[in-house]
Write a protein that holds these residues in place. Sequence first.
Motif, PDB file in Angstrom:
ATOM      1  N   GLY A 191       0.810  -1.207   0.000  1.00  0.00           N
ATOM      2  CA  GLY A 191       0.000   0.000   0.000  1.00  0.00           C
ATOM      3  C   GLY A 191       0.848   1.263   0.000  1.00  0.00           C
ATOM      4  N   VAL A 192       0.240   2.368   0.357  1.00  0.00           N
ATOM      5  CA  VAL A 192       0.914   3.671   0.354  1.00  0.00           C
ATOM      6  C   VAL A 192       1.707   3.831   1.653  1.00  0.00           C
ATOM      7  N   PRO A 193       2.976   4.207   1.568  1.00  0.00           N
ATOM      8  CA  PRO A 193       3.790   4.324   2.786  1.00  0.00           C
ATOM      9  C   PRO A 193       3.378   5.518   3.647  1.00  0.00           C
ATOM     10  N   ALA A 194       3.541   5.347   4.951  1.00  0.00           N
ATOM     11  CA  ALA A 194       3.283   6.442   5.880  1.00  0.00           C
ATOM     12  C   ALA A 194       4.519   7.318   6.028  1.00  0.00           C
ATOM     13  N   THR A 195       5.692   6.722   5.822  1.00  0.00           N
ATOM     14  CA  THR A 195       6.958   7.439   5.947  1.00  0.00           C
ATOM     15  C   THR A 195       7.847   7.119   4.765  1.00  0.00           C
ATOM     16  N   ALA A 212      18.560   5.224  -2.901  1.00  0.00           N
ATOM     17  CA  ALA A 212      18.187   4.231  -1.894  1.00  0.00           C
ATOM     18  C   ALA A 212      17.019   4.769  -1.086  1.00  0.00           C
ATOM     19  N   MET A 213      15.982   3.925  -0.930  1.00  0.00           N
ATOM     20  CA  MET A 213      14.746   4.363  -0.274  1.00  0.00           C
ATOM     21  C   MET A 213      14.392   3.446   0.885  1.00  0.00           C
ATOM     22  N   ALA A 214      13.915   4.028   1.959  1.00  0.00           N
ATOM     23  CA  ALA A 214      13.433   3.281   3.125  1.00  0.00           C
ATOM     24  C   ALA A 214      12.012   3.747   3.423  1.00  0.00           C
ATOM     25  N   LEU A 215      11.069   2.819   3.408  1.00  0.00           N
ATOM     26  CA  LEU A 215       9.658   3.157   3.585  1.00  0.00           C
ATOM     27  C   LEU A 215       9.096   2.435   4.805  1.00  0.00           C
ATOM     28  N   ALA A 216       8.135   3.074   5.460  1.00  0.00           N
ATOM     29  CA  ALA A 216       7.431   2.460   6.582  1.00  0.00           C
ATOM     30  C   ALA A 216       5.932   2.614   6.366  1.00  0.00           C
ATOM     31  N   TYR A 217       5.177   1.631   6.842  1.00  0.00           N
ATOM     32  CA  TYR A 217       3.737   1.579   6.590  1.00  0.00           C
ATOM     33  C   TYR A 217       2.963   1.528   7.899  1.00  0.00           C
ATOM     34  N   ALA A 218       1.707   1.940   7.824  1.00  0.00           N
ATOM     35  CA  ALA A 218       0.864   1.956   9.018  1.00  0.00           C
ATOM     36  C   ALA A 218       0.702   0.562   9.615  1.00  0.00           C
ATOM     37  N   SER A 219       0.826  -0.472   8.775  1.00  0.00           N
ATOM     38  CA  SER A 219       0.687  -1.853   9.238  1.00  0.00           C
ATOM     39  C   SER A 219       1.835  -2.299  10.131  1.00  0.00           C
ATOM     40  N   GLY A 220       2.938  -1.531  10.078  1.00  0.00           N
ATOM     41  CA  GLY A 220       4.139  -1.926  10.793  1.00  0.00           C
ATOM     42  C   GLY A 220       5.197  -2.510   9.883  1.00  0.00           C
TER      43      GLY A 220
END
Length: 326
Positions: A191-195, A212-220
């Motif tokens: 889904g769409v990342p939160a961060t 280089a990319m680091a993504l975080a999601y609401a799901s954890g």
Amino acid sequence: MRTFNWAILGLGNIAHKFAADLALVPQARLHAVASRSLAKAQDFAAAHGAAHAVGSYEELLSVPDIDAVYIATPHSEHHAHALLCLRGGLPVLCEKAFAQNVRQAEEMVQAAQQNGVFLMEAFWTRFFPAIKQALELVQAGTIGEVKHLAADFGFITDFKPESRLFAPALAGGSLLDIGVYPLFISQLFLGVPATVRAVATPAPTGVDQNCAMALAYASGATASLFSTIAATSNNNCVLYGATGQLHLMGRFHAPSGLEIHRPGQEIEVIPYPKTGLGYHYEAAHVQECLAQGLAESPLLPLAFSLDLMRTLDAVRAEIGLRYPGE
């Protein structure tokens, strides 16, 4: 059975690949091609059996009986060429990255909706059989809840300041050309990342050479993604779940199958024999949508492409990459 007359706008390398695969699609015919060079258009038409060849993009609107236009110009031109076709009433399959930024993408979507014309991003990866199977396996909980996704895409190319990969005026850099693939696959599964966080190494022209990319999601869940035009990477994608791993076999953006890894068990391999280059899957899907009178794809809706463009914009903001005119 209805025959769908395709046109191709922009006749670079990927256009040749698309034209070759179009021959594998039932009820599909390459009807017209458009280039800024009439001679180039005529040569392309002769090579691929197109009935019409025109020496400007505007002339394409005067060719009769076009059912869909595949836009294969550089990223920087997608917006203008999609608007040209959509406002002319021609359904559009537009190469990725969908546009240069989300503002342009929103204008494209608005034009499609105002004119009641079909529009879809040409993200061929979405339509590979292995991707469909992977989504079903993840949704069925085969590897448990996905906790992390890792994907990379890289190749070596010679530095040519004027080329589409390095020229800022052509929206160059690794991100919009190939970094979009790791971002796409992460959005498809997570889904769409939160961060969104990113770092990059600039080329001499200022566009990103490594990103280089680091993504975080609401799901954890999290994702680690990488693109480069300065080194060859494995072009892998692995989904790490709570109870196992799912590997996309071969180059993940054109997967040849799946591997399921579970602790203490033999690796389960699900192969998908290759046919053609893989562009025929998206072309066939567009024809299905048009036959049903749809204005957008249920598998790759316009909202998905807009979300992806927003993430691309967020990454560019992180790495400080702006294109001329922005």
